[in-house]
Scaffold this motif. Structure first.
Motif, mmCIF file in Angstrom:
data_model
loop_
_atom_site.group_PDB
_atom_site.id
_atom_site.type_symbol
_atom_site.label_atom_id
_atom_site.label_comp_id
_atom_site.label_asym_id
_atom_site.label_seq_id
_atom_site.Cartn_x
_atom_site.Cartn_y
_atom_site.Cartn_z
ATOM 1 N N TYR A 3 -14.479 14.890 3.570
ATOM 2 C CA TYR A 3 -13.487 15.485 4.454
ATOM 3 C C TYR A 3 -14.106 16.668 5.158
ATOM 4 C CZ TYR A 3 -12.694 18.452 0.330
ATOM 5 O OH TYR A 3 -12.848 19.272 -0.753
ATOM 6 N N LYS A 4 -13.468 17.090 6.233
ATOM 7 C CA LYS A 4 -13.960 18.243 6.977
ATOM 8 C C LYS A 4 -12.797 18.995 7.590
ATOM 9 C CE LYS A 4 -15.388 15.181 10.704
ATOM 10 N NZ LYS A 4 -16.493 14.823 11.572
ATOM 11 N N GLY A 5 -13.081 20.211 8.004
ATOM 12 C CA GLY A 5 -12.050 21.035 8.602
ATOM 13 C C GLY A 5 -12.669 22.196 9.351
ATOM 14 N N SER A 6 -11.807 22.997 9.971
ATOM 15 C CA SER A 6 -12.297 24.155 10.705
ATOM 16 C C SER A 6 -11.205 25.198 10.842
ATOM 17 C CB SER A 6 -12.801 23.738 12.086
ATOM 18 O OG SER A 6 -11.744 23.287 12.879
ATOM 19 N N VAL A 7 -11.653 26.389 11.160
ATOM 20 C CA VAL A 7 -10.743 27.498 11.402
ATOM 21 C C VAL A 7 -11.399 28.392 12.457
ATOM 22 C CG1 VAL A 7 -11.637 28.962 9.543
ATOM 23 C CG2 VAL A 7 -9.305 29.264 10.298
ATOM 24 N N THR A 8 -10.577 28.953 13.327
ATOM 25 C CA THR A 8 -11.075 29.884 14.330
ATOM 26 C C THR A 8 -10.808 31.296 13.829
ATOM 27 O OG1 THR A 8 -10.630 28.301 16.100
ATOM 28 C CG2 THR A 8 -10.890 30.615 16.745
ATOM 29 N N ILE A 9 -11.870 32.094 13.797
ATOM 30 C CA ILE A 9 -11.778 33.465 13.291
ATOM 31 C C ILE A 9 -12.006 34.430 14.449
ATOM 32 C CG2 ILE A 9 -12.791 35.154 11.703
ATOM 33 C CD1 ILE A 9 -13.631 32.762 9.935
ATOM 34 N N HIS A 10 -11.104 35.360 14.621
ATOM 35 C CA HIS A 10 -11.217 36.344 15.688
ATOM 36 C C HIS A 10 -12.068 37.513 15.189
ATOM 37 C CE1 HIS A 10 -8.462 34.043 18.087
ATOM 38 N NE2 HIS A 10 -7.682 33.951 17.026
ATOM 39 N N GLN A 11 -13.370 37.230 15.181
ATOM 40 C CA GLN A 11 -14.367 38.198 14.715
ATOM 41 C C GLN A 11 -15.730 37.706 15.211
ATOM 42 O OE1 GLN A 11 -15.429 41.237 13.895
ATOM 43 N NE2 GLN A 11 -13.998 41.393 12.183
ATOM 44 N N GLU A 12 -16.658 38.621 15.428
ATOM 45 C CA GLU A 12 -18.010 38.261 15.876
ATOM 46 C C GLU A 12 -18.703 37.384 14.829
ATOM 47 O OE1 GLU A 12 -20.251 41.810 16.867
ATOM 48 O OE2 GLU A 12 -18.372 42.795 17.397
ATOM 49 N N ARG A 13 -19.520 36.441 15.302
ATOM 50 C CA ARG A 13 -20.205 35.529 14.386
ATOM 51 C C ARG A 13 -21.079 36.280 13.388
ATOM 52 N NH1 ARG A 13 -24.234 30.693 16.148
ATOM 53 N NH2 ARG A 13 -25.472 32.455 16.854
ATOM 54 N N GLU A 14 -21.787 37.306 13.824
ATOM 55 C CA GLU A 14 -22.661 38.048 12.905
ATOM 56 C C GLU A 14 -21.857 38.661 11.760
ATOM 57 O OE1 GLU A 14 -22.834 38.328 16.303
ATOM 58 O OE2 GLU A 14 -24.637 37.065 16.422
#
Length: 146
Positions: A3-14
């Motif tokens: 299975y797979k999934g994702s989430v969008t995070i409001h923060q810089e990748r670093e």
């Protein structure tokens, strides 16, 4: 079982990757996390092996993590071993823009050798996915507060 999934995070990748890789923060978003002990290698690098300790109610759980690939800040891959099951995880961090990161995961259970987990995987596979999604949601909340 995959299975797979994702989430969008409001923060810089670093920032997201630094928080994800800092084991001191695991307890902030992983229910039951106690500690992580490096067994050999360099923490977070390919070949590093660590024991991760969890407590769920009266149950103790120890999982061995082996980093199989580290291409951070883009991705990290790991193998997880428990006496009853093995799984692989691939974590991917994609910069959407300067303040937003897409955090994706892919999980594959490659061995389940105990009756109860096999039954759960067969009839209720969503239970495994829900735990990972819960931790991802909690990680998103934690990362966005930083």
């Amino acid at each position: 079982m995959k299975y797979k999934g994702s989430v969008t995070i409001h923060q810089e990748r670093e920032v997201v990757v630094a928080l994800f890789m800092n084991e001191e923060y695991n307890k902030e978003y992983q229910d039951g996390f106690i500690k992580k002990e490096l067994i050999n290698g360099v923490s977070g690098q390919k070949g590093a092996k660590s024991k991760m300790y969890y407590k769920y109610g009266k149950q103790d759980m120890v999982i061995t993590e082996t980093i199989t690939k580290n291409d951070l800040p883009q991705s990290l891959e790991a193998f997880y071993h428990h006496k009853h099951m093995d799984n692989t995880m691939k974590y991917t961090f994609t910069e959407v823009n300067s303040k937003t990161t897409q955090y994706d995961y892919e999980c594959e259970y490659i061995r389940i050798n105990w009756f109860l987990p096999k039954i759960i995987a067969l009839f209720f596979p969503g239970i495994y996915r829900k735990q990972v999604e819960k931790w991802m949601s909690q990680f998103k909340e934690f990362a966005e507060k930083q």
